[in-house]
Design a protein around this motif. Sequence first.
Motif, PDB file in Angstrom:
ATOM      1  N   SER A 185       0.922  -0.999  -0.071  1.00 36.41           N
ATOM      2  CA  SER A 185       0.011  -0.048  -0.003  1.00 36.41           C
ATOM      3  C   SER A 185       0.860   1.221  -0.033  1.00 36.41           C
ATOM      4  N   PHE A 186       1.841   1.317   0.612  1.00 34.49           N
ATOM      5  CA  PHE A 186       2.747   2.239   0.884  1.00 34.49           C
ATOM      6  C   PHE A 186       3.976   2.103  -0.304  1.00 34.49           C
ATOM      7  N   ARG A 187       3.558   2.436  -1.649  1.00 29.65           N
ATOM      8  CA  ARG A 187       4.715   2.310  -2.621  1.00 29.65           C
ATOM      9  C   ARG A 187       5.687   3.466  -2.740  1.00 29.65           C
ATOM     10  N   VAL A 188       6.681   3.027  -3.446  1.00 27.46           N
ATOM     11  CA  VAL A 188       7.643   4.310  -3.686  1.00 27.46           C
ATOM     12  C   VAL A 188       7.075   5.285  -4.589  1.00 27.46           C
ATOM     13  N   ALA A 189       7.258   6.449  -4.280  1.00 26.14           N
ATOM     14  CA  ALA A 189       6.534   7.770  -4.882  1.00 26.14           C
ATOM     15  C   ALA A 189       7.818   8.555  -5.370  1.00 26.14           C
ATOM     16  N   PRO A 190       7.761   9.056  -6.796  1.00 29.13           N
ATOM     17  CA  PRO A 190       8.970   9.672  -7.101  1.00 29.13           C
ATOM     18  C   PRO A 190       9.225  11.095  -6.233  1.00 29.13           C
ATOM     19  N   LEU A 191      10.550  11.290  -5.960  1.00 26.12           N
ATOM     20  CA  LEU A 191      10.884  12.373  -5.137  1.00 26.12           C
ATOM     21  C   LEU A 191      10.598  13.900  -5.791  1.00 26.12           C
ATOM     22  N   PRO A 192       9.805  14.755  -5.194  1.00 21.46           N
ATOM     23  CA  PRO A 192       9.802  16.111  -5.801  1.00 21.46           C
ATOM     24  C   PRO A 192      11.004  16.660  -5.947  1.00 21.46           C
ATOM     25  N   ASP A 193      11.347  17.545  -7.196  1.00 20.74           N
ATOM     26  CA  ASP A 193      12.439  17.980  -7.393  1.00 20.74           C
ATOM     27  C   ASP A 193      12.564  19.538  -7.389  1.00 20.74           C
TER      28      ASP A 193
END
Length: 372
Positions: A185-193
């Motif tokens: 459920s808590f999947r990797v999300a892209p890092l805001p840049d």
Amino acid sequence: MRFLMIAGFAESLIAFRGPLMAALQEKGLEMHVAAPELLAGHPIRAELESRGVIVHHFPLERTGKNPLADARTLFALHRLMRRIRPDCAMSYTIKPVIYGMLAAWLARVPRRFALITGLGYAFRENKGRNGLRNVAQQLYALALSRAHTTFFQNPDDEALFRRSEILPPDRRSCIVNGSGVDVASFRVAPLPDDGPRFLLIARLLGDKGVREYAEAARRVRARSAGARFCLVGWIDNSPDAITQQELDAWVADGTVDFLGRLSDVRPAIAGCNVFVLPSYGEGTPHSVLEAMAMGRPIITTDAPGCRETVVDGDNGRLVPVKSVDALEQAMMQLIGDWEQVVRMGRRSRQIAESKYDVRKINAAMLREMGLG
């Protein structure tokens, strides 16, 4: 078989114990829960019932010191257990552990389990709390001598309970890696840049390091104008709570962006690139595990429960408790090294999968309870 789980916060049953309840139901157990607030019409009650859980309410003053109110809690839990006759009872957080274990012993529940999810306000180092701590220790010792197994979420808490003889030598104990996190459920999300984005999720208590976070945020914003500091949580009724005036002042001067209390924290985690928890001590901080699962580097304290989640320099930074200077320095280091942020975030996810997957933790707990 009937399993009764006793909680101090109704919301925690879904947020922290939902997968464990599901695992117990999969084993064929009839699942009962008891918590304050769970009266007819409460949304948490409806959600639990939709999952096939049988829900009970009992009175509890979580932060009160009235012995008559605590006696009412004990008697209510005893009456409940005499009525439903559970085969197993498990309780967590201080008052549910104390009065839940005593009530289960009085009601002759065959299997009794306590889960220590952190030490709480009474155990923090403060001379003014010595009397409260002594009472808490005595009550804990009385209750845990009636538990068949006591689960701890970090080795420091277990060592303290053994050293202080709160947990008798003849009582079993087991360390588990926190409440775990659902890595699916808590999947990797892209890092805001688009600039440094820090986040703290916690009840707004002094012992969570909220004041240190706000002060470090004020300093870092003066050095890095593009940095943003989000805060998710709510003001608790604890004696240690942040005041509304403090929170309003931080928001008014732009120190923090207050997002309030969120039922789903994943969008907030996805919106940050570094997660921060300057706590004075935890069982194992659930919010940190969620942030790790989503691939975020962690800045937290070298304190019980917190230090287990971070290998300093690998998936984050450890700082001394209450040190705003060290917290500021750790934030500035990550602001200046994007490659390090990316690498640490990747390692956080790997550690979450290998060490904190909720399925592995629940399987270990069920084995210890003889239900595996």
